[in-house]
Write a protein that holds these residues in place. Structure first.
Motif, mmCIF file in Angstrom:
data_model
loop_
_atom_site.group_PDB
_atom_site.id
_atom_site.type_symbol
_atom_site.label_atom_id
_atom_site.label_comp_id
_atom_site.label_asym_id
_atom_site.label_seq_id
_atom_site.Cartn_x
_atom_site.Cartn_y
_atom_site.Cartn_z
ATOM 1 N N LYS A 74 15.430 -65.163 90.179
ATOM 2 C CA LYS A 74 14.514 -63.892 90.052
ATOM 3 C C LYS A 74 14.656 -63.107 91.386
ATOM 4 N N GLY A 75 13.910 -61.793 91.308
ATOM 5 C CA GLY A 75 14.005 -60.979 92.553
ATOM 6 C C GLY A 75 15.099 -60.171 92.792
ATOM 7 N N ASP A 76 15.258 -59.678 93.846
ATOM 8 C CA ASP A 76 16.231 -59.032 94.161
ATOM 9 C C ASP A 76 17.764 -59.337 93.897
ATOM 10 N N PHE A 77 17.865 -60.564 94.045
ATOM 11 C CA PHE A 77 19.423 -61.135 94.043
ATOM 12 C C PHE A 77 19.357 -61.825 92.222
ATOM 13 N N LYS A 78 18.631 -61.366 91.385
ATOM 14 C CA LYS A 78 18.846 -61.762 90.096
ATOM 15 C C LYS A 78 19.722 -60.677 89.296
ATOM 16 N N PHE A 79 20.566 -61.081 88.660
ATOM 17 C CA PHE A 79 21.672 -60.207 88.179
ATOM 18 C C PHE A 79 21.791 -60.226 86.665
ATOM 19 N N HIS A 80 21.838 -59.167 86.091
ATOM 20 C CA HIS A 80 21.893 -59.230 84.476
ATOM 21 C C HIS A 80 23.004 -60.280 83.950
ATOM 22 N N GLY A 81 22.593 -61.079 82.991
ATOM 23 C CA GLY A 81 23.392 -62.119 82.281
ATOM 24 C C GLY A 81 23.472 -63.224 83.079
ATOM 25 N N ILE A 82 23.018 -63.467 84.218
ATOM 26 C CA ILE A 82 23.160 -64.737 85.271
ATOM 27 C C ILE A 82 21.923 -65.388 85.267
ATOM 28 N N GLY A 83 21.827 -66.508 84.234
ATOM 29 C CA GLY A 83 20.661 -67.124 84.224
ATOM 30 C C GLY A 83 20.758 -68.502 85.154
ATOM 31 N N GLU A 84 20.052 -69.700 84.484
ATOM 32 C CA GLU A 84 19.933 -70.855 84.979
ATOM 33 C C GLU A 84 21.237 -71.452 85.281
ATOM 34 N N PHE A 85 22.032 -71.371 84.302
ATOM 35 C CA PHE A 85 23.455 -71.905 84.390
ATOM 36 C C PHE A 85 24.398 -71.394 85.428
ATOM 37 N N GLY A 86 24.455 -70.109 85.429
ATOM 38 C CA GLY A 86 25.136 -69.334 86.295
ATOM 39 C C GLY A 86 24.653 -69.533 87.978
ATOM 40 N N VAL A 87 23.234 -69.441 87.958
ATOM 41 C CA VAL A 87 22.743 -69.556 89.294
ATOM 42 C C VAL A 87 23.230 -71.048 89.878
ATOM 43 N N THR A 88 22.978 -72.131 89.139
ATOM 44 C CA THR A 88 23.078 -73.568 89.462
ATOM 45 C C THR A 88 24.637 -73.605 89.663
ATOM 46 N N SER A 89 25.696 -73.137 88.939
ATOM 47 C CA SER A 89 26.903 -73.045 89.054
ATOM 48 C C SER A 89 27.259 -72.253 90.638
ATOM 49 N N PHE A 90 26.541 -71.316 90.931
ATOM 50 C CA PHE A 90 26.492 -70.523 92.246
ATOM 51 C C PHE A 90 26.248 -71.785 93.349
ATOM 52 N N GLU A 91 25.255 -72.281 93.177
ATOM 53 C CA GLU A 91 24.734 -73.290 94.172
ATOM 54 C C GLU A 91 25.493 -74.413 94.521
ATOM 55 N N ILE A 92 26.245 -74.852 93.145
ATOM 56 C CA ILE A 92 27.123 -75.845 93.396
ATOM 57 C C ILE A 92 28.360 -75.720 93.851
ATOM 58 N N TRP A 93 29.254 -74.647 93.450
ATOM 59 C CA TRP A 93 30.492 -74.183 93.911
ATOM 60 C C TRP A 93 30.565 -73.092 94.891
ATOM 61 N N ALA A 94 29.419 -72.354 94.993
ATOM 62 C CA ALA A 94 29.588 -71.294 96.101
ATOM 63 C C ALA A 94 28.825 -72.046 97.348
ATOM 64 N N ARG A 95 27.907 -72.546 97.173
ATOM 65 C CA ARG A 95 27.085 -73.146 98.464
ATOM 66 C C ARG A 95 27.342 -74.694 98.876
ATOM 67 N N GLY A 96 27.959 -75.213 98.103
ATOM 68 C CA GLY A 96 28.081 -76.820 98.269
ATOM 69 C C GLY A 96 27.139 -77.500 98.111
ATOM 70 N N LEU A 97 25.966 -77.460 97.274
ATOM 71 C CA LEU A 97 24.741 -78.040 97.174
ATOM 72 C C LEU A 97 24.706 -79.095 96.166
ATOM 73 N N GLY A 98 25.826 -79.411 95.535
ATOM 74 C CA GLY A 98 25.855 -80.481 94.125
ATOM 75 C C GLY A 98 25.228 -81.625 94.463
ATOM 76 N N LEU A 99 25.124 -82.215 95.652
ATOM 77 C CA LEU A 99 24.490 -83.439 95.988
ATOM 78 C C LEU A 99 23.009 -83.380 96.095
ATOM 79 N N THR A 100 22.663 -82.297 96.021
ATOM 80 C CA THR A 100 21.066 -82.222 96.439
ATOM 81 C C THR A 100 20.618 -81.785 94.974
ATOM 82 N N LEU A 101 21.351 -81.408 93.989
ATOM 83 C CA LEU A 101 20.785 -80.431 92.536
ATOM 84 C C LEU A 101 20.648 -81.793 91.676
ATOM 85 N N HIS A 102 19.488 -81.388 90.658
ATOM 86 C CA HIS A 102 19.584 -82.223 89.451
ATOM 87 C C HIS A 102 19.397 -81.083 88.428
#
Length: 383
Positions: free
Chosen positions: A281-309
């Motif tokens: 949500k907020g200024d960096f919330k894009f149309h059509g990118i929900g929980e699945f897309g943001v979580t994928s971004f956190e895993i594969w774009a920011r390398g945070l997979g070890l910390t996510l559930h």
């Protein structure tokens, strides 16, 4: 003087005698009016409920329903045990659903054999695709070796097209780095997702997530996503595309209007933001990118997979696999400290070939790094 006799302690008082007379007079009037019998009936005391009988334990080998009581059971203990053992034996070489069908005589042996052959062919095809992906990643992994802002801007133009001029960042290095992915290497624990193929940068990843969502067919997803990136490999090209030309490429996915709007929104923000982020949500919330897309971004774009559930089942399995590998001392965690200015490796995928060919040679100098391939055979599971 004659002494007055004291009243007996058991004798009723004057008040009690007067009360009894009033009760008798009222009762007589009620009887005279026919509202009450002459003889008063006492209220019957409530009957005590009989205790419930405890149900007896079922006797093995007897049917309990009234309709079938006394008849022999259809399934004996031995038959049930034998069926379970047969089901377990069949499930050793196929799915539980198919094993159930085989045990009940519901599956066609010829069809089952054909399905197994197709499954083996699919596994071989996915293994070949994965090995090709690993080889291409190893040849494209790179580190930037300059702090020249002019070179960084040239790199941005070369990667994403001349519409990067929409942005006026204070640092072109931050502009480029915030858009590059820092995902973990391919997870060697038997879990592989389609997003791994599109981790060249955040634009490819988010567009792929938008196109693959709410689509069950793996071949359809791959055909449409690869078809789109082969025609429009950069966000500049995507914004300049004719919607009438994009429609036939993505029509099989359905929901074209929403998907195309998401592609445009992601592409515009990807090109214009000084520092790229993607949030729920907020200024960096894009149309059509929900929980699945943001979580994928956190895993594969920011390398945070070890910390996510994640809530998504496939993403959760992938993160769990990363943690298992990390616990064993593997290198599936990647560079979790990567991202903007992190200086970590930037993993490149087949999508990198498309945009690199479109951008041409030049830009920031890069140095390839070797990457160790996993020897374990993995079947790709697509989100």
């Amino acid at each position: 003087m004659a002494s007055m006799a004291s009243p007996s302690a058991d004798a009723p008082s004057e008040y009690e005698l007067l009360r009894a007379q009033n009760i008798a007079r009222n009762a007589a009037k009620l009887v005279g009016l026919g509202l009450e019998d002459a003889t008063m009936k006492k209220k019957a005391s409530p009957k005590k409920k009989a205790p419930k009988k405890k149900a007896s334990a079922p006797v093995e080998g007897e049917r309990r329903s009234k309709r079938n009581r006394g008849e022999a059971p259809q399934y004996t203990k031995e038959k049930i045990d034998n069926f379970g053992e047969e089901l377990d034996r069949m499930a050793g070489g196929c799915s539980a659903k198919r094993a159930f069908g085989l045990a009940n005589g519901l599956a066609n042996p010829t069809q089952s054999e054909q399905a197994e052959e197709m499954s083996e062919e699919h596994k071989a095809m996915m293994l070949e695709v994965r090995n090709d992906l690993l080889a291409k990643r190893a040849s494209h992994v790179a580190k930037v070796e300059t702090d020249d802002e002019v070179a960084w801007k040239a790199e941005a133009v070369g990667r994403w097209g001349d519409m990067v001029e929409l942005a006026t960042p204070e640092s072109w290095q931050v502009y480029v780095r915030s858009r590059l992915c820092t995902p973990p290497p391919p997870c060697p624990d038997g879990v592989s997702l389609l997003q791994e193929r599109y981790t060249e940068d955040a634009w490819h990843l988010l567009v792929a997530c938008n196109l693959m969502s709410r689509v069950s067919s793996g071949p359809v997803k791959e055909r449409c996503i690869n078809g789109f990136f082969s025609r429009w490999p950069t966000p500049t090209a995507a914004l300049n595309a004719n919607p009438n030309e994009v429609l036939p490429v993505l029509e099989s996915l359905g929901l074209f209007e929403g998907r195309y709007r998401s592609i445009c929104d992601v592409s515009h923000n990807f090109l214009s933001l000084p520092e790229f982020e993607c949030e729920r949500k907020g200024d960096f919330k894009f149309h059509g990118i929900g929980e699945f897309g943001v979580t994928s971004f956190e895993i594969w774009a920011r390398g945070l997979g070890l910390t996510l559930h994640p809530e998504d089942r496939n993403l959760a399995s992938y993160c769990d696999a990363l943690r298992r590998v990390a616990k064993k001392g593997g290198d599936a965690g990647g560079d979790a400290g990567g991202g903007v200015g992190g200086g970590g490796s930037v993993w490149q995928t087949p999508a990198a070939d498309l945009s690199k060919r479109a951008a041409g040679a030049g830009g920031v100098t890069v140095k390839p790094e070797p990457m160790e391939e996993s020897d374990e055979e993995e079947e790709e599971e697509e989100e």
